[in-house]
Design a protein around this motif. Structure first.
Motif, PDB file in Angstrom:
ATOM      1  N   ASN A 133       0.851  -1.187   0.000  1.00 36.81           N
ATOM      2  CA  ASN A 133       0.000   0.000   0.000  1.00 36.81           C
ATOM      3  C   ASN A 133       0.888   1.239   0.000  1.00 36.81           C
ATOM      4  O   ASN A 133       1.798   1.354   0.828  1.00 36.81           O
ATOM      5  CB  ASN A 133      -0.910  -0.005   1.233  1.00 36.81           C
ATOM      6  N   VAL A 134       0.643   2.150  -0.928  1.00 35.20           N
ATOM      7  CA  VAL A 134       1.471   3.355  -0.997  1.00 35.20           C
ATOM      8  C   VAL A 134       0.870   4.385  -0.054  1.00 35.20           C
ATOM      9  O   VAL A 134      -0.178   4.980  -0.325  1.00 35.20           O
ATOM     10  CB  VAL A 134       1.605   3.882  -2.432  1.00 35.20           C
ATOM     11  N   SER A 135       1.534   4.535   1.081  1.00 35.87           N
ATOM     12  CA  SER A 135       1.101   5.483   2.100  1.00 35.87           C
ATOM     13  C   SER A 135       1.901   6.768   1.913  1.00 35.87           C
ATOM     14  O   SER A 135       2.100   7.222   0.776  1.00 35.87           O
ATOM     15  CB  SER A 135       1.310   4.857   3.482  1.00 35.87           C
ATOM     16  N   SER A 136       2.411   7.348   2.985  1.00 34.78           N
ATOM     17  CA  SER A 136       3.131   8.629   2.879  1.00 34.78           C
ATOM     18  C   SER A 136       3.821   8.932   4.197  1.00 34.78           C
ATOM     19  O   SER A 136       3.400   8.446   5.257  1.00 34.78           O
ATOM     20  CB  SER A 136       2.125   9.747   2.574  1.00 34.78           C
ATOM     21  N   GLN A 137       4.837   9.789   4.136  1.00 30.40           N
ATOM     22  CA  GLN A 137       5.395  10.327   5.380  1.00 30.40           C
ATOM     23  C   GLN A 137       4.309  11.099   6.136  1.00 30.40           C
ATOM     24  O   GLN A 137       4.388  11.262   7.359  1.00 30.40           O
ATOM     25  CB  GLN A 137       6.586  11.236   5.090  1.00 30.40           C
ATOM     26  N   CYS A 176       3.515  -1.338   3.813  1.00 29.86           N
ATOM     27  CA  CYS A 176       3.357   0.022   3.274  1.00 29.86           C
ATOM     28  C   CYS A 176       4.707   0.595   2.882  1.00 29.86           C
ATOM     29  O   CYS A 176       5.721   0.317   3.536  1.00 29.86           O
ATOM     30  CB  CYS A 176       2.802   0.970   4.337  1.00 29.86           C
ATOM     31  N   VAL A 177       4.689   1.420   1.851  1.00 32.60           N
ATOM     32  CA  VAL A 177       5.824   2.287   1.526  1.00 32.60           C
ATOM     33  C   VAL A 177       5.359   3.720   1.789  1.00 32.60           C
ATOM     34  O   VAL A 177       4.256   4.100   1.393  1.00 32.60           O
ATOM     35  CB  VAL A 177       6.241   2.101   0.050  1.00 32.60           C
ATOM     36  N   ASN A 178       6.220   4.481   2.501  1.00 27.67           N
ATOM     37  CA  ASN A 178       5.815   5.825   2.931  1.00 27.67           C
ATOM     38  C   ASN A 178       6.769   6.878   2.364  1.00 27.67           C
ATOM     39  O   ASN A 178       7.755   7.249   3.004  1.00 27.67           O
ATOM     40  CB  ASN A 178       5.811   5.878   4.473  1.00 27.67           C
ATOM     41  N   PRO A 179       6.472   7.364   1.156  1.00 21.87           N
ATOM     42  CA  PRO A 179       7.394   8.308   0.517  1.00 21.87           C
ATOM     43  C   PRO A 179       7.333   9.712   1.108  1.00 21.87           C
ATOM     44  O   PRO A 179       6.309  10.132   1.657  1.00 21.87           O
ATOM     45  CB  PRO A 179       6.896   8.375  -0.939  1.00 21.87           C
ATOM     46  N   THR A 180       8.465  10.416   0.946  1.00 20.75           N
ATOM     47  CA  THR A 180       8.444  11.863   1.116  1.00 20.75           C
ATOM     48  C   THR A 180       7.895  12.475  -0.183  1.00 20.75           C
ATOM     49  O   THR A 180       7.351  11.766  -1.037  1.00 20.75           O
ATOM     50  CB  THR A 180       9.859  12.411   1.432  1.00 20.75           C
ATOM     51  N   GLY A 207      18.341  16.324   2.084  1.00 21.01           N
ATOM     52  CA  GLY A 207      18.295  17.617   1.413  1.00 21.01           C
ATOM     53  C   GLY A 207      17.647  17.639   0.047  1.00 21.01           C
ATOM     54  O   GLY A 207      17.848  18.580  -0.730  1.00 21.01           O
ATOM     55  N   ARG A 208      16.862  16.632  -0.268  1.00 18.49           N
ATOM     56  CA  ARG A 208      16.181  16.644  -1.572  1.00 18.49           C
ATOM     57  C   ARG A 208      14.900  15.827  -1.482  1.00 18.49           C
ATOM     58  O   ARG A 208      14.713  15.053  -0.538  1.00 18.49           O
ATOM     59  CB  ARG A 208      17.090  16.071  -2.667  1.00 18.49           C
ATOM     60  N   PHE A 209      14.026  16.029  -2.482  1.00 19.85           N
ATOM     61  CA  PHE A 209      12.831  15.203  -2.587  1.00 19.85           C
ATOM     62  C   PHE A 209      13.216  13.857  -3.211  1.00 19.85           C
ATOM     63  O   PHE A 209      14.320  13.694  -3.731  1.00 19.85           O
ATOM     64  CB  PHE A 209      11.772  15.899  -3.441  1.00 19.85           C
ATOM     65  N   ALA A 210      12.270  12.909  -3.174  1.00 18.79           N
ATOM     66  CA  ALA A 210      12.554  11.574  -3.740  1.00 18.79           C
ATOM     67  C   ALA A 210      12.257  11.565  -5.235  1.00 18.79           C
ATOM     68  O   ALA A 210      11.412  12.325  -5.730  1.00 18.79           O
ATOM     69  CB  ALA A 210      11.710  10.520  -3.024  1.00 18.79           C
ATOM     70  N   GLY A 240      15.138  10.518   5.447  1.00 18.95           N
ATOM     71  CA  GLY A 240      15.347  10.735   6.880  1.00 18.95           C
ATOM     72  C   GLY A 240      14.353  11.678   7.525  1.00 18.95           C
ATOM     73  O   GLY A 240      14.445  11.959   8.729  1.00 18.95           O
ATOM     74  N   PHE A 241      13.349  12.155   6.786  1.00 24.88           N
ATOM     75  CA  PHE A 241      12.389  13.145   7.317  1.00 24.88           C
ATOM     76  C   PHE A 241      11.749  12.674   8.619  1.00 24.88           C
ATOM     77  O   PHE A 241      11.670  13.434   9.590  1.00 24.88           O
ATOM     78  CB  PHE A 241      11.310  13.419   6.257  1.00 24.88           C
ATOM     79  N   LEU A 242      11.307  11.406   8.641  1.00 23.78           N
ATOM     80  CA  LEU A 242      10.575  10.936   9.826  1.00 23.78           C
ATOM     81  C   LEU A 242      11.500  10.575  10.989  1.00 23.78           C
ATOM     82  O   LEU A 242      11.032  10.378  12.112  1.00 23.78           O
ATOM     83  CB  LEU A 242       9.701   9.724   9.466  1.00 23.78           C
TER      84      LEU A 242
END
Ligand code: NDP
Length: 244
Positions: A133-137, A176-180, A207-210, A240-242
């Motif tokens: 399931n594609v979740s999110s940060q 789940c995968v939790n993208p930035t 320092g960057r988006f995915a 590393g956001f989370l």
């Protein structure tokens, strides 16, 4: 890492554009028979031009009955990616009933519907299977103007854990995968304004988006037998956001 899905059938929702489209193409490259499900026929037509052989399903995931029938008609699915999602950005005080219903219908209720239909067939066929399931940060961090979106993704994380709890006995793994932020059409909606992207980037240690392909890598890994003991997890792909 060698991953092959030859002989497997995959269903990817929200495969008309963005992350889902790239997941569908990659699974096809890895040998799977791929059903790409989305709402807009034009997007799916372009996908088929790029990757002839991918099969398409046009249905609005907000329509419970039509979705159930469309998915049931596909027969046995081994690999399911619940990727379709919508975001409507409103401050908490501006949230409308229609936005609440739409975002919950697509981001959560449709996952229940599609997964139930696919899983019932997996259980009947006694094959096991793998669901991502594609979740999110945003499931684990409060983001301004994202109250409903964040809530749907939090609920999706927990739905996935309960699915893992109940479906493990059938050898069906759920993760789940939790993208930035990824600068797809949805990503641009929330984060193309430098006033918003600046503080977000400052919160991401790398320092960057995915990139889209970085999300695809994680999804493909979790779907594959290389992740055979990984079950009920939420995997951030977030620079590393989370962690901070
Ligand atoms: P896009 O907006 O680029 O693509 C979303 C896809 O979902 C489209 O193909 C769209 O269909 C489909 N979809 C939306 N509503 C429906 C519906 N009612 N019925 C059928 N299909 C529908 O989004 P992304 O690729 O960026 O997002 C993919 C997933 O990743 C989502 O779950 C999102 O929440 C998540 N995510 C995205 C992030 C980002 O920054 N981009 C960050 C974290 C998570 P159509 O082609 O018809 O428009």
């Amino acid at each position: 890492m060698e991953i092959q899905f030859t002989g497997k059938t995959a269903l990817v929702t929200g495969a008309g554009q963005g992350i889902g489209r790239a997941i569908a193409k990659r699974l096809f490259e890895h040998g799977a028979k791929v059903y790409a499900l989305s709402k807009t026929s034009e997007n799916l037509r372009k996908l088929q031009e790029e990757a002839p052989g991918i099969l398409t399903v046009i249905v609005d995931l907000e329509d419970w009955e039509a979705t159930q029938k469309a998915v049931k008609d596909l027969g046995h699915i081994d690999l399911l990616v619940n990727n379709a999602g919508v975001a409507i950005l409103e401050s908490f005080l501006d949230i409308k009933s229609e936005s609440f219903d739409k975002v919950f219908n697509v981001n959560l209720k449709a996952v229940v519907n599609v997964s139930q239909t696919v899983v019932k067939q997996m259980i009947a066929d006694k094959t096991g299977g793998s669901i991502v399931n594609v979740s999110s940060q945003a499931s684990q961090a409060a983001l301004r103007d994202h109250a409903i979106y964040c809530s749907t993704k939090s609920a999706l994380d927990m739905l996935s854990k309960v699915m893992a709890l109940e479906l493990g006995q059938h050898k069906i793994r759920v993760n789940c995968v939790n993208p930035t932020v990824v600068l797809t059409e949805m990503g641009k909606l929330g984060w193309s304004d430098p006033l918003k992207s600046g503080p977000m980037l400052a919160g991401i240690p790398l320092g960057r988006f995915a990139e889209v392909e970085e999300i695809v890598d994680a999804v493909v890994f979790l779907l594959s037998d290389r992740a055979s003991m990984i079950h009920g997890t939420t995997l951030p792909v977030d620079g590393g956001f989370l962690a901070c």
